[in-house]
Design a protein around this motif. Structure first.
Motif, short mmCIF file in Angstrom:
data_model
loop_
_atom_site.label_atom_id
_atom_site.label_comp_id
_atom_site.label_asym_id
_atom_site.label_seq_id
_atom_site.Cartn_x
_atom_site.Cartn_y
_atom_site.Cartn_z
N ARG A 139 0.82 -1.21 0.00
CA ARG A 139 0.00 0.00 0.00
C ARG A 139 0.84 1.25 0.00
O ARG A 139 1.84 1.34 0.69
CB ARG A 139 -0.86 0.04 1.28
CG ARG A 139 -2.00 -0.89 1.26
CD ARG A 139 -2.38 -1.27 2.70
NE ARG A 139 -3.02 -2.58 2.71
CZ ARG A 139 -4.29 -2.76 2.36
NH1 ARG A 139 -5.04 -1.76 2.01
NH2 ARG A 139 -4.80 -3.98 2.36
N SER A 140 0.40 2.19 -0.80
CA SER A 140 0.96 3.54 -0.68
C SER A 140 -0.25 4.39 -0.35
O SER A 140 -1.38 3.91 -0.36
CB SER A 140 1.60 3.96 -1.99
OG SER A 140 0.62 4.44 -2.87
N PRO A 141 -0.06 5.67 -0.03
CA PRO A 141 -1.24 6.47 0.32
C PRO A 141 -2.33 6.45 -0.76
O PRO A 141 -3.50 6.56 -0.45
CB PRO A 141 -0.66 7.88 0.49
CG PRO A 141 0.76 7.64 0.87
CD PRO A 141 1.18 6.41 0.14
N THR A 142 -1.93 6.29 -2.01
CA THR A 142 -2.95 6.40 -3.06
C THR A 142 -3.33 5.08 -3.73
O THR A 142 -4.42 4.95 -4.26
CB THR A 142 -2.48 7.37 -4.16
OG1 THR A 142 -1.14 7.03 -4.50
CG2 THR A 142 -2.53 8.81 -3.69
N VAL A 143 -2.42 4.13 -3.74
CA VAL A 143 -2.74 2.88 -4.45
C VAL A 143 -2.41 1.65 -3.61
O VAL A 143 -1.60 1.71 -2.69
CB VAL A 143 -1.96 2.73 -5.78
CG1 VAL A 143 -2.55 3.61 -6.84
CG2 VAL A 143 -0.49 2.97 -5.59
#
Ligand SMILES: [Zn+2]
Length: 172
Positions: A53-57
């Motif tokens: 996970r990254s903040p957006t995806v």
């Protein structure tokens, strides 16, 4: 659920274009290969994916990927028979007693008896076994080799062999 940092420490196995397991890389490198289209998920049945996970995806990274480009086979030659290479092959262990101390090179069939300085006639032996053996064959000295000495394998072949062995263990 495993945390993201744990996931990032995991490894992905890379297969060649020809479906041969070639090496193990970290997830970040695997993502780089996937997003640049140099690799694709290898879709065997029941393959696990790691979610990163990254903040957006959220990226789903398969644990097996296959290169879509042909990897240039590294040129590899059988290494020379010397102390360093034989130590590596024999994992720094005396091939007679298993000791890891005072290691020397031993010619299984002594050179004075026509033994060659070749991969199948040279092993690592500790000082003690070597002097006990003296100028004799292991049989004459009452010593037994733990493994039959042979030339090191091509690293890719060795990796593939180990990979499939592990898969077999997982199935049991
Ligand atoms: Zn020994």
């Amino acid at each position: 659920m495993t945390s993201e940092t744990q996931v990032l420490r995991r490894c992905v196995v890379v297969f060649s274009k020809n479906y041969l397991p070639v090496n193990r890389i970290n997830i970040k490198r695997a993502i780089a290969l996937l997003v640049t289209g140099k690799a694709e998920p290898l879709d065997f049945n029941g393959i696990k994916t790691y979610s990163v996970r990254s903040p957006t995806v959220v990226l789903l990274v398969p644990e097996l990927i296959r290169l879509t480009i042909s990897n240039s086979e590294r040129v590899w030659k059988i290494p020379p028979v010397n102390r360093r290479e034989v130590l590596k092959r024999d994992r720094h262990i005396c091939q007679y007693c298993g000791s890891t101390k005072e290691l020397t090179l031993d010619h299984v069939i002594p050179r004075s008896k026509g033994g060659k300085h070749s991969w199948d006639n040279v092993v690592i032996a500790c000082q003690q076994c070597n002097s006990r053996k003296g100028n004799r064959t292991p049989q004459q000295a009452g010593l037994k080799l733990r493994t039959k000495p042979r030339a090191p394998m091509h690293p890719t072949v060795a990796f593939a062999q180990q990979f499939w062995r592990e898969q077999q263990l997982n199935l049991e």
